[in-house]
Design a protein around this motif. Structure first.
Motif, mmCIF file in Angstrom:
data_model
loop_
_atom_site.group_PDB
_atom_site.id
_atom_site.type_symbol
_atom_site.label_atom_id
_atom_site.label_comp_id
_atom_site.label_asym_id
_atom_site.label_seq_id
_atom_site.Cartn_x
_atom_site.Cartn_y
_atom_site.Cartn_z
ATOM 1 N N VAL A 39 5.860 22.039 17.155
ATOM 2 C CA VAL A 39 6.638 20.861 16.759
ATOM 3 C C VAL A 39 7.912 20.762 17.583
ATOM 4 O O VAL A 39 8.281 19.690 18.084
ATOM 5 N N VAL A 40 8.616 21.903 17.761
ATOM 6 C CA VAL A 40 9.845 21.910 18.546
ATOM 7 C C VAL A 40 9.554 21.529 19.994
ATOM 8 O O VAL A 40 10.297 20.764 20.621
ATOM 9 N N GLY A 41 8.437 22.043 20.536
ATOM 10 C CA GLY A 41 8.063 21.690 21.897
ATOM 11 C C GLY A 41 7.786 20.209 22.045
ATOM 12 O O GLY A 41 8.183 19.577 23.035
ATOM 13 N N ALA A 42 7.125 19.619 21.053
ATOM 14 C CA ALA A 42 6.854 18.182 21.089
ATOM 15 C C ALA A 42 8.150 17.378 20.979
ATOM 16 O O ALA A 42 8.292 16.326 21.612
ATOM 17 N N LEU A 43 9.098 17.879 20.188
ATOM 18 C CA LEU A 43 10.381 17.187 20.053
ATOM 19 C C LEU A 43 11.124 17.133 21.378
ATOM 20 O O LEU A 43 11.800 16.154 21.694
ATOM 21 N N ILE A 44 11.011 18.210 22.170
ATOM 22 C CA ILE A 44 11.694 18.241 23.473
ATOM 23 C C ILE A 44 11.144 17.135 24.367
ATOM 24 O O ILE A 44 11.896 16.392 25.002
ATOM 25 N N ALA A 45 9.813 17.024 24.400
ATOM 26 C CA ALA A 45 9.183 16.040 25.279
ATOM 27 C C ALA A 45 9.430 14.601 24.828
ATOM 28 O O ALA A 45 9.524 13.693 25.656
ATOM 29 N N THR A 46 9.538 14.380 23.529
ATOM 30 C CA THR A 46 9.665 13.008 23.018
ATOM 31 C C THR A 46 11.106 12.577 22.761
ATOM 32 O O THR A 46 11.406 11.387 22.821
ATOM 33 N N SER A 47 11.972 13.522 22.464
ATOM 34 C CA SER A 47 13.341 13.174 22.066
ATOM 35 C C SER A 47 14.365 13.340 23.185
ATOM 36 O O SER A 47 15.370 12.631 23.213
ATOM 37 N N VAL A 48 14.148 14.296 24.077
ATOM 38 C CA VAL A 48 15.097 14.532 25.172
ATOM 39 C C VAL A 48 14.673 13.689 26.367
ATOM 40 O O VAL A 48 13.597 13.904 26.936
ATOM 41 N N LYS A 49 15.492 12.732 26.738
ATOM 42 C CA LYS A 49 15.169 11.818 27.825
ATOM 43 C C LYS A 49 16.018 12.155 29.048
ATOM 44 O O LYS A 49 17.242 12.118 28.994
ATOM 45 N N MET A 50 15.361 12.500 30.159
ATOM 46 C CA MET A 50 16.077 12.840 31.388
ATOM 47 C C MET A 50 15.150 12.586 32.572
ATOM 48 O O MET A 50 14.125 13.254 32.720
ATOM 49 N N THR A 51 15.482 11.621 33.407
ATOM 50 C CA THR A 51 14.686 11.309 34.592
ATOM 51 C C THR A 51 15.608 11.137 35.787
ATOM 52 O O THR A 51 16.790 10.821 35.634
ATOM 53 N N THR A 52 15.067 11.352 36.968
ATOM 54 C CA THR A 52 15.861 11.203 38.189
ATOM 55 C C THR A 52 15.367 10.010 38.990
ATOM 56 O O THR A 52 14.167 9.699 39.006
#
Length: 288
Positions: A208-221
């Motif tokens: 669940v925590v891993g999925a939260l990182i991918a869906t909630s933390v937004k960072m693109t270059t």
């Protein structure tokens, strides 16, 4: 905390204490109703961006935990365990917290890891159900009916909405009892296999925590490499090919490592992330 301890100790001297067969405190329906009321009142009132609903959970559980844990050190450990990160739909949290309370009543401080793993593993899936039913479906249907009646000049529109929310309060209290009953049955049925359940809950919690990182933390270059007629987008053609959401993972690892350093506090980290975001956005390194 000392005032909370004194208050609960006074209550214990005034009322007889029920115990289980092994001598542990037996949680009563009054305890369940009081804990549910405390949580539902404060779930969003003491929300913060470090542990989110953690303080509300600890405050709600404090009186009943004091009855379960007679030893001061065990009580402190159990209480601090509930200060950890937690976030879910308030109503669905009643089910989760009721189940964790049943586990603590049955196994005491030995179930500390199980309690945290259960909360972490269930808060995401339950939030998905709760957000759909409670934050979308429920207010859309009842709000539309009440709003339409109010627009027509019918005062029952406001009254219906008010009554529905009062009834919903009792539903949340009942859900706490349902969670507690389910947790009791869970522990009874598992018995000696509790360690297996703890490991399974921990694995699910990490997922669940891993999925939260991918869906909630937004960072693109937005960086691009160009050689002659060849143009290569760093985000789409390189990083996403290696691993989608690679930058959010790296940022999370950095924050996690810094939190282990006593010189860094959550507030300092928030300010650091804001500065990095502003600087990198200005130079076009990061994009929205």
């Amino acid at each position: 905390m000392s005032n909370e301890m004194n208050t609960v100790n006074q209550e214990n001297t005034q009322t007889p204490v029920e115990q289980t067969a092994d001598g542990r405190y037996k949680v009563t329906k009054r305890d369940l109703r009081r804990t549910a009321a405390r949580y539902n009142f404060m779930a969003c009132n003491i929300f913060n961006y470090e542990s989110q609903m953690g303080p509300a959970v600890a405050w709600a559980m404090a009186p009943v935990l004091r009855k379960i844990y007679k030893d001061d050190e065990e009580y402190k450990v159990a209480l601090n365990n509930h200060f950890n990160y937690y976030n879910s739909t308030t109503a669905m949290s009643s089910v989760i917290l009721g189940a964790t309370l049943a586990i603590e009543e049955k196994d005491g401080i030995e179930a500390k890891e199980t309690v945290q793993s259960l909360k972490t593993s269930l808060m995401g899936p339950f939030a998905g159900v709760g957000d759909t039913l409670i934050w979308v479906l429920w207010p859309t249907i009842m709000g539309s009916i009440s709003g339409y009646m109010a627009q027509q000049g019918n005062p029952l529109g406001a009254i219906v909405w008010f009554i529905c929310n009062i009834l919903f309060w009792f539903v949340k209290s009942k859900l706490f009892e349902v969670g507690y009953t389910s947790g009791t049955k869970l522990i009874t049925n598992l018995g000696k296999r509790l360690a297996v359940f703890t490991e399974a809950a921990s694995i699910m919690g990490l997922s669940v925590v891993g999925a939260l990182i991918a869906t909630s933390v937004k960072m693109t270059t937005g960086l691009n490499f160009k050689v002659g007629e060849v143009k290569l987008a760093l985000q789409a053609d390189v990083l996403d090919k290696i691993m989608p959401a690679l930058l959010p993972v790296l940022l999370t690892v950095l924050v996690y490592k810094l939190l282990g350093n006593k010189k860094w506090t959550p507030t300092k980290l928030i300010l650091l992330i804001i500065v990095i975001a502003l600087v990198c956005s200005f130079f076009g390194i990061l994009t929205v």
